[in-house]
Design a protein around this motif. Structure first.
Motif, PDB file in Angstrom:
ATOM      1  N   LEU A 262      73.300  15.613 -63.936  1.00  0.00           N
ATOM      2  CA  LEU A 262      73.452  16.965 -64.474  1.00  0.00           C
ATOM      3  C   LEU A 262      74.904  17.111 -64.918  1.00  0.00           C
ATOM      4  O   LEU A 262      75.800  17.229 -64.097  1.00  0.00           O
ATOM      5  N   VAL A 263      75.137  17.113 -66.217  1.00  0.00           N
ATOM      6  CA  VAL A 263      76.515  17.089 -66.726  1.00  0.00           C
ATOM      7  C   VAL A 263      77.010  18.467 -67.144  1.00  0.00           C
ATOM      8  O   VAL A 263      78.153  18.599 -67.606  1.00  0.00           O
ATOM      9  N   GLY A 264      76.180  19.504 -66.976  1.00  0.00           N
ATOM     10  CA  GLY A 264      76.613  20.860 -67.260  1.00  0.00           C
ATOM     11  C   GLY A 264      76.730  21.157 -68.746  1.00  0.00           C
ATOM     12  O   GLY A 264      76.208  20.433 -69.595  1.00  0.00           O
ATOM     13  N   PHE A 265      77.451  22.238 -69.048  1.00  0.00           N
ATOM     14  CA  PHE A 265      77.674  22.617 -70.440  1.00  0.00           C
ATOM     15  C   PHE A 265      78.668  21.648 -71.075  1.00  0.00           C
ATOM     16  O   PHE A 265      79.715  21.353 -70.502  1.00  0.00           O
ATOM     17  N   ARG A 266      78.344  21.164 -72.269  1.00  0.00           N
ATOM     18  CA  ARG A 266      79.229  20.229 -72.977  1.00  0.00           C
ATOM     19  C   ARG A 266      79.344  20.648 -74.440  1.00  0.00           C
ATOM     20  O   ARG A 266      78.385  21.137 -75.041  1.00  0.00           O
ATOM     21  N   THR A 267      80.522  20.432 -74.988  1.00  0.00           N
ATOM     22  CA  THR A 267      80.733  20.706 -76.414  1.00  0.00           C
ATOM     23  C   THR A 267      80.536  19.455 -77.255  1.00  0.00           C
ATOM     24  O   THR A 267      80.574  19.526 -78.489  1.00  0.00           O
ATOM     25  N   ASP A 268      80.338  18.304 -76.609  1.00  0.00           N
ATOM     26  CA  ASP A 268      80.172  17.039 -77.328  1.00  0.00           C
ATOM     27  C   ASP A 268      78.733  16.539 -77.242  1.00  0.00           C
ATOM     28  O   ASP A 268      78.474  15.351 -77.032  1.00  0.00           O
ATOM     29  N   VAL A 269      77.782  17.456 -77.440  1.00  0.00           N
ATOM     30  CA  VAL A 269      76.369  17.107 -77.299  1.00  0.00           C
ATOM     31  C   VAL A 269      75.964  16.002 -78.271  1.00  0.00           C
ATOM     32  O   VAL A 269      75.136  15.144 -77.937  1.00  0.00           O
ATOM     33  N   ALA A 270      76.554  15.991 -79.466  1.00  0.00           N
ATOM     34  CA  ALA A 270      76.192  14.972 -80.460  1.00  0.00           C
ATOM     35  C   ALA A 270      76.406  13.567 -79.915  1.00  0.00           C
ATOM     36  O   ALA A 270      75.628  12.649 -80.200  1.00  0.00           O
ATOM     37  N   ASP A 271      77.457  13.385 -79.129  1.00  0.00           N
ATOM     38  CA  ASP A 271      77.727  12.060 -78.550  1.00  0.00           C
ATOM     39  C   ASP A 271      76.670  11.678 -77.518  1.00  0.00           C
ATOM     40  O   ASP A 271      76.367  10.494 -77.339  1.00  0.00           O
TER      41      ASP A 271
END
Length: 373
Positions: A262-271
């Protein structure tokens, strides 16, 4: 004199994720735009991300207006207060039209706009009533949406099932189908650099199978079914998102012996799409899911529930499953792992029909023709 338009959603993430392009379209048309939402709601986005959105809007000359909406249908007093706030705002600023999103905010907006004879465009991102929906959804949400459709100048539906039902049963002056909110095919084109970086962060070798889901950790997103379905399989299940089900998902991962991250909210979802081998969307209900479109644009093999919206995107029956049937979920994931390259090619071809430019052109036409800009 420039026409003033109001963009509304219950929570700010709906604006930031799905409506920035709509705002740019309105600005290009010469409109002045205000944005209203409950900017104190951090259930989807952390405070820092919300502030970043407000700063972005401010740089565009757009005011972020606080309206105390609630996502819960049970908070009646709060809904009454937000109705009064909304009505006052509309009366004071005399908008040419309002584009509203999310069910509760849109109900309040349409009631207030009706009082002031203000035009309303409403995007239904997936009605709560649908084929196979619980009876309570039909008893509560269907009559409300049908009644409020009388106060809707343009009703935008984003999947074929909702469009057909609205055309047959609702009273909106105009009902249109738009293929979702679109996906930026160039932005999500697969890149090896993203794959290498995320796999290094997670400690995964190139040969390790990574299964990915992106979405809020809630009951509807149904990540728990995937955990149960993949028990005993050699893979890592990565979930990007935050929500109240995180503790339960961690407990299930231990109970079923599944490597869940569970990595939480991320701004680098594309990666994360780049890093994954298969994408899973086990939701019980969707309109036309953006993360599913992003995964397809990233060249991922995808598996998802056999539900409204998903079937507009995925035609391979082997990649569809009953969201509460663990055996079907497991078989679909195995099929996708074994046929990754073939499914990748077909998904990249299919998603071209849902490109952002196509949606932008339709939206521009709706604004011009449906609202008289």
């Amino acid at each position: 004199m420039a026409k003033r338009v109001l963009m509304v959603a219950t929570v700010p993430s709906m604006i930031g994720q799905f409506n920035i392009k709509n705002i740019y379209i309105l600005l290009d048309m010469g409109c002045e735009v205000d944005v209203a939402a409950d900017f104190t709601d951090t259930s989807m986005w952390p405070t820092e991300r919300i502030q970043k959105l407000k700063d972005e809007l401010s740089d565009l000359g757009i005011e972020s207006i606080q309206l105390n909406f609630s996502r819960s249908p049970l908070k009646i007093n709060r809904h009454i207060d937000s109705y009064k706030e909304t009505l006052k705002l509309i009366q004071e600023r005399q908008y040419s039209f309002i584009h509203t999103h999310t069910p509760i905010a849109s109900a309040i907006v349409r009631l207030a706009a009706h009082k002031t004879a203000t035009k309303v465009v409403y995007t239904a991102h997936g009605f709560h009533f649908y084929d196979g929906a619980p009876l309570k959804n039909w008893l509560i949400f269907y009559p409300v949406e049908k009644w409020l459709s009388k106060y809707t100048d343009v009703l935008i539906t984003i999947n074929q099932e909702d469009y057909r039902r609205a055309k047959e049963k609702f009273y909106a002056k105009k009902i249109v189908y738009v293929p979702g909110v679109g996906v930026d095919i160039e932005k999500f084109a697969p890149r090896q650099s993203g794959r290498d970086r995320i796999r290094a962060e997670l400690g995964l070798k190139e040969s390790d199978i990574m299964l990915l889901s992106v979405g809020e950790l809630n009951e509807n997103k149904n990540h728990s079914s995937v955990i149960r379905a993949v028990a005993g399989m050699e893979l890592t299940y990565v979930i990007v998102g935050k929500g109240e089900k995180s503790g339960e998902l961690e407990r299930l991962s231990k109970e079923f012996g599944v490597d869940v991250r569970l990595v939480g909210f991320r701004t680098d979802v594309a990666d994360f799409y780049d890093a994954a081998d298969v994408y899973a969307l086990p939701s019980i209900r969707e309109g036309l899911n953006v993360s599913l479109m992003e995964a397809m644009a990233s060249g991922l093999a995808v598996v998802c529930g056999r539900i409204r919206g998903n079937t507009d995107l995925i035609e391979n029956e082997g990649c569809l499953f009953d969201p509460v049937n663990m055996d079907e979920i497991r078989k679909a994931i195995i099929l996708a792992i074994e046929n990754r390259e073939e499914l990748s090619r077909s998904n990249l071809q299919k998603i071209k029909h849902f490109d952002l430019s196509t949606v932008d052109n339709i939206t521009s036409e709706i604004y011009r023709r449906g609202t008289g800009i």
